[in-house]
Every structure is written in C-alpha cells, then in structure tokens.
Design a protein around this motif. Structure first.
Motif, PDB file in Angstrom:
ATOM      1  N   VAL A  29     -18.959  62.291  13.900  1.00  0.00           N
ATOM      2  CA  VAL A  29     -18.675  63.181  15.015  1.00  0.00           C
ATOM      3  C   VAL A  29     -18.597  64.596  14.452  1.00  0.00           C
ATOM      4  O   VAL A  29     -17.878  64.833  13.484  1.00  0.00           O
ATOM      5  CB  VAL A  29     -17.359  62.815  15.721  1.00  0.00           C
ATOM      6  CG1 VAL A  29     -16.981  63.880  16.745  1.00  0.00           C
ATOM      7  CG2 VAL A  29     -17.485  61.458  16.404  1.00  0.00           C
ATOM      8  N   LEU A  63     -14.589  60.795  12.427  1.00  0.00           N
ATOM      9  CA  LEU A  63     -14.978  59.690  13.300  1.00  0.00           C
ATOM     10  C   LEU A  63     -14.141  58.452  13.034  1.00  0.00           C
ATOM     11  O   LEU A  63     -13.730  57.760  13.960  1.00  0.00           O
ATOM     12  CB  LEU A  63     -16.459  59.372  13.102  1.00  0.00           C
ATOM     13  CG  LEU A  63     -16.997  58.173  13.891  1.00  0.00           C
ATOM     14  CD1 LEU A  63     -16.812  58.389  15.388  1.00  0.00           C
ATOM     15  CD2 LEU A  63     -18.470  57.959  13.587  1.00  0.00           C
ATOM     16  N   LYS A  83     -21.095  63.003  18.823  1.00  0.00           N
ATOM     17  CA  LYS A  83     -21.372  61.962  17.838  1.00  0.00           C
ATOM     18  C   LYS A  83     -22.880  61.885  17.593  1.00  0.00           C
ATOM     19  O   LYS A  83     -23.666  61.914  18.531  1.00  0.00           O
ATOM     20  CB  LYS A  83     -20.856  60.610  18.321  1.00  0.00           C
ATOM     21  CG  LYS A  83     -21.091  59.456  17.347  1.00  0.00           C
ATOM     22  CD  LYS A  83     -20.418  58.185  17.866  1.00  0.00           C
ATOM     23  CE  LYS A  83     -20.661  57.004  16.936  1.00  0.00           C
ATOM     24  NZ  LYS A  83     -22.046  56.530  16.968  1.00  0.00           N
TER      25      LYS A  83
END
Length: 213
Positions: free
Chosen positions: A61, A66, A153
């Motif tokens: 991300v 993430l 993302k």
C-alpha cells in the motif's frame, strides 16, 4: 488513452535471494540484511540449476504498511517456480526492518501457473492495464477522470525467463468495477479479462494467506 506509468521506488526494484534450499523445517534469519538481496540470490541459484522461469510477487500500500500484526510491521515477497514437474513457493520476510525470515520452499500439487505461462507469456509481456477511469456529467458536458487517492494498494510481479524479465505493476483498484464512491470503472470489462489479471488471481490463490510466520 495513454498508459500511465507507475513510479516504483528504487529499493522496490532491487530483488535478491540467498541459497538454493533451506533445510526442511528450518528458517534462515539475518539481522539488518536487505530482503532484496536474499530474493535475487535465490533467483540466481535457481537459474544455475536450470529453472528457466521464476515469478517474483509482492504487494504494497503506497505510503502505508500493508502487513502488520502483534509482532509489528513486515515486508514479504514470494518466489514461485516449477522444477521437474513440481511447483514450489517460497516466501521472504523482513520483520520490523531488523530480521529476515526465509522458510523452506513449499511444494504445491497444482501446475496451473506453469501451464498458464506456457500459453500466455508473450501476451502478458505486451499487455497493459488501463487506469480506473470514470465519467461525470457537468452542465451537459461529459468529463472523464482517473481515480486517485492516497494509500492505494498495488501488486507487482516479475517473471524471469532464460531470455529476459517481464515486469508488471498495477493498482489493484484498476480491477474494481465500482469504487467506494459508487462510480463505475469504464475500463473494468477490459482489465478484468486480461491475462495479467488471470495470472494475479492464480498467484494470490496459490500463495494463500499472507503473514510473516
């Protein structure tokens, strides 16, 4: 419509690996060592024993961790390859920027990825994904815009073959039909039917749940 080039930070483009195979049931740890070095060294060792196709995969991300759990933030990358009609997956993890973990390769029974690449590698090489584009109407004028936003993302994969490396990076939202703002992606139909999307589905299914353990 022009293809939008994504900017990948330099450290995300250096990929490494160490050793050929860890001993079954063991992990390899290295303190304060770049995970990229481990990945590239492993790729080189696989090539040296005649493995002609290796896939490197990871997702992030932008500007945000993430993967995070009670142990902290971690970076994770995967290698997938086929050898003697057997497919293997190995992951490489960096935990909190201080410890690398490299579990032994896991053999999976399916050869879906290898068979898919045999048929579609050339298409994937030249294929691209259009950005999430939507239409609004203002004062009877149609306006086309590209979906933006922070902390998006993206997925990255590189396919190493005997001749070259095929690299693709895509924002995952480009494959969405409707955004959280309930606007329609005009490129959804095309993007969702690409070989890139089908390959990403095969990879993520094979990889399964992503964690640092």
């Amino acid at each position: 419509m022009k293809k939008i080039k994504k900017i990948i930070s330099f450290w995300c483009l250096i990929f490494y690996a160490a050793g050929l195979f860890a001993q079954p049931g063991t992990d390899t740890f290295a303190l304060k060592k770049d995970i990229g070095y481990d990945v590239e060294q492993k790729i080189d060792s696989l090539k040296a024993i005649g493995v002609d196709t290796v896939i490197q995969y990871f997702s992030f991300v932008v500007g945000w961790p993430l993967y995070i759990d009670s142990a902290g933030v971690y970076e994770i990358q995967f290698l997938i390859w086929t050898q003697h009609s057997k497919t293997y997956i190995q992951k490489f993890v960096n935990l909190n920027g201080s410890k690398n973990k490299r579990p032994s390769p896991i053999q999976i029974n399916k050869q879906d990825i290898a068979l898919f690449l045999q048929k579609n590698l050339n298409t994937i090489k030249y294929e691209f994904i259009y950005p999430y584009t939507y239409k609004t109407v203002v004062n009877n004028f149609e306006i086309y815009q590209i979906l933006g936003g922070t902390h998006r993302k993206y997925s990255f994969f590189r396919i190493y073959t005997k001749d070259n490396a095929i690299q693709k990076e895509v924002f995952d939202s480009d494959f969405d039909e409707i955004s959280f703002e309930e606007i329609k992606n005009l490129n959804y139909t095309y993007n969702s039917k690409t070989k890139i999307k089908l390959l990403l589905d095969l990879i993520t299914t094979s990889v399964g749940k992503i964690d640092w353990h």
